[in-house]
Design a protein around this motif. Sequence first.
Motif, PDB file in Angstrom:
ATOM      1  N   THR A 149      -6.581  60.023  10.206  1.00  0.00           N
ATOM      2  CA  THR A 149      -7.375  59.796   8.667  1.00  0.00           C
ATOM      3  C   THR A 149      -6.578  59.458   7.195  1.00  0.00           C
ATOM      4  O   THR A 149      -6.070  59.304   6.895  1.00  0.00           O
ATOM      5  CB  THR A 149      -8.394  61.006   8.315  1.00  0.00           C
ATOM      6  OG1 THR A 149      -9.122  60.970   9.785  1.00  0.00           O
ATOM      7  CG2 THR A 149      -8.695  60.599   7.170  1.00  0.00           C
ATOM      8  N   LEU A 186     -12.058  58.367  -7.864  1.00  0.00           N
ATOM      9  CA  LEU A 186     -12.603  58.692  -6.416  1.00  0.00           C
ATOM     10  C   LEU A 186     -11.784  59.244  -5.363  1.00  0.00           C
ATOM     11  O   LEU A 186     -12.235  59.855  -4.247  1.00  0.00           O
ATOM     12  CB  LEU A 186     -13.140  57.539  -6.184  1.00  0.00           C
ATOM     13  CG  LEU A 186     -15.407  57.738  -6.922  1.00  0.00           C
ATOM     14  CD1 LEU A 186     -15.675  56.452  -6.501  1.00  0.00           C
ATOM     15  CD2 LEU A 186     -15.977  59.202  -6.164  1.00  0.00           C
ATOM     16  N   LEU A 187     -10.433  58.216  -4.973  1.00  0.00           N
ATOM     17  CA  LEU A 187     -10.134  58.162  -4.058  1.00  0.00           C
ATOM     18  C   LEU A 187      -9.036  59.527  -4.111  1.00  0.00           C
ATOM     19  O   LEU A 187      -8.572  60.231  -3.103  1.00  0.00           O
ATOM     20  CB  LEU A 187      -8.786  56.331  -3.658  1.00  0.00           C
ATOM     21  CG  LEU A 187      -9.310  56.111  -2.995  1.00  0.00           C
ATOM     22  CD1 LEU A 187      -8.957  54.583  -3.639  1.00  0.00           C
ATOM     23  CD2 LEU A 187      -9.396  56.195  -1.350  1.00  0.00           C
ATOM     24  N   LEU A 247     -10.949  62.841  -3.105  1.00  0.00           N
ATOM     25  CA  LEU A 247     -10.880  62.744  -1.978  1.00  0.00           C
ATOM     26  C   LEU A 247      -9.590  63.044  -1.057  1.00  0.00           C
ATOM     27  O   LEU A 247      -9.750  63.554  -0.513  1.00  0.00           O
ATOM     28  CB  LEU A 247     -11.366  60.800  -0.618  1.00  0.00           C
ATOM     29  CG  LEU A 247     -13.087  60.878  -1.045  1.00  0.00           C
ATOM     30  CD1 LEU A 247     -13.056  59.599  -1.131  1.00  0.00           C
ATOM     31  CD2 LEU A 247     -14.226  61.771  -0.488  1.00  0.00           C
ATOM     32  N   PRO A 255     -19.546  55.607  -6.867  1.00  0.00           N
ATOM     33  CA  PRO A 255     -19.837  56.555  -6.804  1.00  0.00           C
ATOM     34  C   PRO A 255     -21.208  57.051  -5.795  1.00  0.00           C
ATOM     35  O   PRO A 255     -20.692  57.536  -5.139  1.00  0.00           O
ATOM     36  CB  PRO A 255     -20.331  57.353  -7.706  1.00  0.00           C
ATOM     37  CG  PRO A 255     -19.746  56.360  -8.771  1.00  0.00           C
ATOM     38  CD  PRO A 255     -19.513  55.487  -8.101  1.00  0.00           C
ATOM     39  N   VAL A 312     -20.369  55.932  -2.667  1.00  0.00           N
ATOM     40  CA  VAL A 312     -19.080  56.570  -2.057  1.00  0.00           C
ATOM     41  C   VAL A 312     -19.960  58.549  -0.826  1.00  0.00           C
ATOM     42  O   VAL A 312     -19.948  58.622  -0.194  1.00  0.00           O
ATOM     43  CB  VAL A 312     -17.959  56.696  -2.609  1.00  0.00           C
ATOM     44  CG1 VAL A 312     -17.542  57.977  -2.205  1.00  0.00           C
ATOM     45  CG2 VAL A 312     -16.895  55.590  -3.638  1.00  0.00           C
ATOM     46  N   VAL A 320     -14.072  62.222   4.921  1.00  0.00           N
ATOM     47  CA  VAL A 320     -13.206  62.067   3.652  1.00  0.00           C
ATOM     48  C   VAL A 320     -12.528  60.103   4.227  1.00  0.00           C
ATOM     49  O   VAL A 320     -13.067  59.704   2.636  1.00  0.00           O
ATOM     50  CB  VAL A 320     -11.705  62.297   3.732  1.00  0.00           C
ATOM     51  CG1 VAL A 320     -10.926  62.183   2.854  1.00  0.00           C
ATOM     52  CG2 VAL A 320     -12.120  64.181   3.382  1.00  0.00           C
ATOM     53  N   LEU A 321     -12.746  59.821   6.132  1.00  0.00           N
ATOM     54  CA  LEU A 321     -11.705  59.186   5.684  1.00  0.00           C
ATOM     55  C   LEU A 321     -13.454  57.576   5.903  1.00  0.00           C
ATOM     56  O   LEU A 321     -13.132  56.225   4.997  1.00  0.00           O
ATOM     57  CB  LEU A 321     -12.380  58.753   7.202  1.00  0.00           C
ATOM     58  CG  LEU A 321     -11.898  57.120   8.185  1.00  0.00           C
ATOM     59  CD1 LEU A 321     -10.531  57.197   7.648  1.00  0.00           C
ATOM     60  CD2 LEU A 321     -11.490  57.081   9.749  1.00  0.00           C
ATOM     61  N   SER A 327     -15.924  57.870   3.798  1.00  0.00           N
ATOM     62  CA  SER A 327     -15.904  57.336   1.643  1.00  0.00           C
ATOM     63  C   SER A 327     -15.071  57.318   1.284  1.00  0.00           C
ATOM     64  O   SER A 327     -14.780  56.610   0.347  1.00  0.00           O
ATOM     65  CB  SER A 327     -15.863  59.097   1.236  1.00  0.00           C
ATOM     66  OG  SER A 327     -16.183  59.753   1.944  1.00  0.00           O
ATOM     67  N   ALA A 328     -13.571  57.733   1.540  1.00  0.00           N
ATOM     68  CA  ALA A 328     -12.409  56.220   1.584  1.00  0.00           C
ATOM     69  C   ALA A 328     -12.161  55.621   1.418  1.00  0.00           C
ATOM     70  O   ALA A 328     -12.193  54.452   0.419  1.00  0.00           O
ATOM     71  CB  ALA A 328     -10.990  57.428   1.531  1.00  0.00           C
ATOM     72  N   LEU A 329     -12.259  54.680   2.342  1.00  0.00           N
ATOM     73  CA  LEU A 329     -12.613  53.354   2.513  1.00  0.00           C
ATOM     74  C   LEU A 329     -14.083  52.984   1.869  1.00  0.00           C
ATOM     75  O   LEU A 329     -13.440  51.807   2.174  1.00  0.00           O
ATOM     76  CB  LEU A 329     -12.851  52.860   4.975  1.00  0.00           C
ATOM     77  CG  LEU A 329     -11.921  53.608   5.174  1.00  0.00           C
ATOM     78  CD1 LEU A 329     -12.232  53.402   6.613  1.00  0.00           C
ATOM     79  CD2 LEU A 329     -10.122  52.799   5.009  1.00  0.00           C
ATOM     80  N   ALA A 345     -14.592  54.148  -0.955  1.00  0.00           N
ATOM     81  CA  ALA A 345     -14.936  53.473  -2.429  1.00  0.00           C
ATOM     82  C   ALA A 345     -13.647  52.618  -1.863  1.00  0.00           C
ATOM     83  O   ALA A 345     -13.521  51.792  -3.286  1.00  0.00           O
ATOM     84  CB  ALA A 345     -13.139  54.886  -2.749  1.00  0.00           C
ATOM     85  N   ALA A 346     -12.502  52.083  -1.695  1.00  0.00           N
ATOM     86  CA  ALA A 346     -11.490  50.853  -1.696  1.00  0.00           C
ATOM     87  C   ALA A 346     -12.362  50.455  -1.458  1.00  0.00           C
ATOM     88  O   ALA A 346     -12.183  49.016  -2.466  1.00  0.00           O
ATOM     89  CB  ALA A 346     -10.612  51.542  -1.305  1.00  0.00           C
TER      90      ALA A 346
END
Lengths: 468, 185
Positions: free
Chosen positions: A180, A236-237, A240, B64, B67, B114-115, B117-119, B121-122
Amino acid sequence: MSLSPEQVAEQRAIGNDRENAPVMAPGYTMESVTETIAGIPLSKNIRMGWAVGFLIAFGGMNLLLLSIVWLLYRGVGIWGINSPVGWGFAIINFVWWVGIGHAGTLISAILLLLRQQWRMSINRFAEAMTIFAVSCAGLFPLLHTGRPWMAYYLFPYPSTSGMWPQFRSPLVWDVFAVSTYATVSIVFWYVGLVPDLGTMRDRAKNKLVKFLTGMLALGWRGSARHWHRYEMASLLLAGLATPLVVSVHTVVSYDFAVGLIPGWHVTLFPPYFVAGAIFSGFAMVITLAIPIRWYFGLEGLVTLRHMENMAKVLLATGMCVAYGYSMEVFFGWYSASRYEEYLVFNNRMLGPYGWSYWMLILCNVISVQVLWFRWVRTNMFALFILSIIINVGMWLERFVIVITSLHADYLPSSWGMYYPTFWDIAMFIGTIGFFLTSMFLFVRAVPMISIFELRTLLPQARVKEVEK
Amino acid sequence: MTAHGHKPVGPPIHGMAARFEDASALTAAARAARLEGYARMDAYSPFPIHEMDEALGIRRSILPFLVLAAGIAGCVGGFGMQWWMSVVDYPLNIAGKPLVSWPQWVPVAFETTVLLSALTAAFGMFALNGFPMPYHPMFNVKGFDRVTTDAFFLCIEADDPQFDVTQTAKFLQGLGALEVSEVVH
């Protein structure tokens, strides 16, 4: 307008002002800051120093290739690992490399949330460093499995054998945490690059470069609506990545702390590992930043202010790590367990690997104290040497944790010594070669400093409200 | 009618673009255009201008919430996956520990949270921005290749109800634009 050589020299001098260096030397324009940074990857010339450095690093990378081939051919027996020391260099190097990666995320995520402007000049290459360091780290547990081609067993995928991973095991957590972390780091880094790739697309003369950067920039055109979502996504990133970076080294420390081996079974491990990771990562950022800013003449953008701030972070995290060492000793004594006492005093301090423990204290605790002096924090030669010492010290810390704890545990009948072989060392040097090769290619291929963020630091970027 | 005999689809031009001196002039122009009643327009700048959100009336992005939804899905999915695999499909008695040993599922569930939500977000940001979009009419504007260095543009789009080639051009000139030009497709 580009800057004249005299102006560049003056800006470098301001950036090297040991008394009062600004975050960015004055006199830069939108054009000159763009040209200074984007000009490096867009330049046609291959500079001699870069080429020589690249070739040396590339040689190291080939050593890695050779060691991997030999390892796959012969098996892990070519390493010095034995019973009882089943975790040798591979795990030491894994933890060392993952730790180094942490500084990049800290700089780009945590300092973004804290609105630290000095982050902007160093976040891009610190993040690149993170990605390359995590790549090196990932290799070691993979190869340590002995049969890396079976590594997909660690992932939960529906197989005909009907088995699933054992989720109570920290080693499975590690697979999730590190993969991750690698994924999120790459995504975060790429998102940060998109506007600067747009800059490269618009400035490139070469057709192929224009095409490639144009495709990678995804059609970036600086639209206000895009910027709005872009900044939101960055925030946001960052939000996180902040808990993520803490979780990764926490999980790495669980690999040890959840076990019952004296010297590993310590509740202090997670915070102590995270502090150590940031400590070693900042040391590596300093090791890389000092030659890079000097070689590419970027002292006006990466000034002594940045270097001094990083040195202060080193000092602070160094003190956290020193606290960790003292608490390890205290826990050993206070536990009143003969095994813990034996480990801390007779084994770690006075045992056959005692030299590594004292070297570690010398590198990570005593030598760091010189950073209380501003003279050292702003002296690039001294800081460079110190950062190397800390890199070595942090490697020794993992050596002490892995080797001394394993080589003598509860039963003297299962005690044994560990000696690295040529291939252990070759693979370690090989990953350093791979890491440096990647860094050399990175500084030549993409803007190593975030250009659009530096533009926001310019006084002319501020919106002056006109009278209504 | 074009040479091919089709009726042109939509307005013949994308809009009217004006180049401004700096971020302050661009923000002031965007405000003035909004006051004038223009609604469909966009500003282009080499760096994010925070005043622009208010000047152009950009509404807060839904990113947001996407996410958050992805994070909840990652968390529930992470726990659910581990529960199903270690309780339903492959129960293993390890040292008499309960099958539902959820505290030991926290690290993996955290990582999946986290994985995902981060993906989101991007890639959510890319999708909402309409990326990848290698071609856009704005790239036809003269000097637009400087927008990623030091140029600032405001474009009033042709599908705006108030848009009129001559009037809009005149209006933009009046705002102190350095250069005004039609944006062709």
